[in-house]
Enzyme design. Structure first.
Site, PDB file in Angstrom:
ATOM      1  N   HIS A  65      67.141  11.456 -92.414  1.00 25.50           N
ATOM      2  CA  HIS A  65      66.825  12.893 -92.524  1.00 25.50           C
ATOM      3  C   HIS A  65      66.623  13.273 -94.002  1.00 25.50           C
ATOM      4  CE1 HIS A  65      67.239  17.028 -90.404  1.00 25.50           C
ATOM      5  NE2 HIS A  65      66.396  17.098 -91.425  1.00 25.50           N
TER       6      HIS A  65
ATOM      7  N   GLU B 166      72.160  13.440 -84.602  1.00 18.01           N
ATOM      8  CA  GLU B 166      72.519  12.965 -85.955  1.00 18.01           C
ATOM      9  C   GLU B 166      74.008  13.144 -86.216  1.00 18.01           C
ATOM     10  OE1 GLU B 166      69.980  14.847 -88.848  1.00 18.01           O
ATOM     11  OE2 GLU B 166      68.201  14.095 -87.846  1.00 18.01           O
TER      12      GLU B 166
ATOM     13  N   ARG C 236      62.510  17.675 -86.068  1.00 16.60           N
ATOM     14  CA  ARG C 236      63.860  17.632 -85.520  1.00 16.60           C
ATOM     15  C   ARG C 236      63.902  16.554 -84.454  1.00 16.60           C
ATOM     16  NH1 ARG C 236      65.225  19.753 -89.407  1.00 16.60           N
ATOM     17  NH2 ARG C 236      66.328  21.721 -89.701  1.00 16.60           N
TER      18      ARG C 236
HETATM   19  C1  DGY Z   1      65.021  21.543 -93.150  1.00 15.55           C
HETATM   20  O1  DGY Z   1      65.159  22.207 -94.180  1.00 15.55           O
HETATM   21  O2  DGY Z   1      64.989  22.064 -92.043  1.00 15.55           O
HETATM   22  C2  DGY Z   1      64.865  20.077 -93.301  1.00 15.55           C
HETATM   23  O3  DGY Z   1      65.070  19.415 -92.111  1.00 15.55           O
HETATM   24  C3  DGY Z   1      65.784  19.552 -94.394  1.00 15.55           C
HETATM   25  O4  DGY Z   1      65.269  18.337 -94.847  1.00 15.55           O
END
Ligand code: DGY
Length: 327
Positions: free
Chosen positions: A293, A274, A245
């Protein structure tokens, strides 16, 4: 599918499109499904407005599922089509007796692949080399290449957060002849020998790794885990890779560290705000690779995520309602 307004009881609201076959599974199970197709993520207020009498919500990591949504009368289950759950107020969910299901495991290998792709891309300067060739700047092989990279073999990878994805990245690194250090809340001596990873405190990991790859969930404790102080501990030849993240990293501090040469480069798939990206990162092309992402973005993985979310939702709806913890 029912019209977008006032879903009937036994209904499910889906905030953004999911895989068709997973949606069909919901409909075949007898639920009236309302799938919203907003081009932009909806606010918590908008989601709540559209919930009507829905018992369950299928959401995405771009939806903010807060107290407002979770206190909606009749809502019993939230299924997020993501492994991460930082966009959901889990305490509020428990308070209101709403079960939350997510999609771990199925995206482990895809995400580890992307982390490794970023690592390789920055180490071997793939995007810069691509731009050079396309821009007509390739004038033939030269021993003293201007886009010299670094070896993975013999270097050290530091993995921060040693869950499924962190371990999958460690596994790849070992195959590439790298040494692996890791930092996690608790050491994992039970892990298979072939991972050959050694647990160290975070400052030691930062100071000893040629590549640092982040695989921890976003929590209050990990927010800005990699701040100016942490970046200052890294080696000037080190690279930061983030596929977890964005908010684990203080982006302004990272941009500053790259400019100052405190670290060598970064491969980033996730960003603090984002879809916005810090201008200081956008401006850097040398030894910096940015992706959108896309850790889980393979057709098979996204299909499996859609199904896992729907299966979890159906199971949770079949169970007796969760009891609110306190109201
Ligand atoms: C998630 O599932 O948390 C991922 O970041 C998606 O790619």
């Amino acid at each position: 599918m029912s019209p977008a307004t006032s879903p009937a009881p036994g209904s499910v609201l889906v905030t953004q499109p999911i895989h068709r076959s997973a949606l069909t599974k919901l409909i075949d199970a007898g639920y009236a499904v309302t799938e919203l197709a907003s081009p932009v993520p909806l606010s918590a207020e908008k989601i709540t407005e559209r919930l009507g009498s829905a018992q369950a919500l299928v959401c995405h990591l771009t939806d903010r599922v807060d107290e407002h949504v979770l206190s909606h009368p009749g809502l019993r289950v939230v299924a997020t089509v993501s492994a991460g759950m930082d966009h959901i107020d889990l305490d509020a969910a428990a308070r209101h007796g709403v079960r939350v299901v997510n999609t771990p495991d199925v995206l482990t290998e895809a995400t580890a692949d992307l982390a490794f792709a970023l690592l390789l891309a920055v180490a071997r300067r793939i995007t810069e080399s691509d731009a050079l060739v396309r821009g007509g700047g390739f004038h033939g092989w030269r021993l003293m290449d201007e886009l010299m990279g670094v070896d993975l073999h013999g270097s050290t990878l530091g993995v921060v957060g040693f869950g499924r994805i962190g371990q999958a990245v460690a596994h790849r690194a070992r195959r590439f002849g790298m040494s692996v250090l890791y930092h996690a809340r608790r050491p994992r001596p039970e892990l298979p020998e072939h991972l050959g990873a050694r647990h160290v405190p975070l400052p030691e990991l930062l100071a000893s790794s040629d590549f640092v790859s982040l695989h921890a969930p976003l929590t209050e404790a990990t927010h800005h885990l990699i701040d100016a102080e942490a970046l200052a501990l890294m080696r000037p030849n080190a690279y930061l890779i983030n596929t977890s993240r964005g908010a684990l990293v203080d982006e302004a501090a990272l941009a500053q560290a790259l400019t100052a040469g405190t670290i060598a480069g970064a491969g980033l798939d996730v960003f603090e705000n984002e879809p916005r990206v810090h201008p200081g990162l956008l401006a850097r092309t040398e030894r910096v690779v940015l992706t959108a992402h896309a850790g889980s973005a393979t057709a098979r993985t996204r299909e499996r995520m859609s199904h896992l979310a729907v299966d979890g939702l159906l199971r949770a709806l079949d169970e007796p309602s969760a009891q609110p913890t306190q109201l």
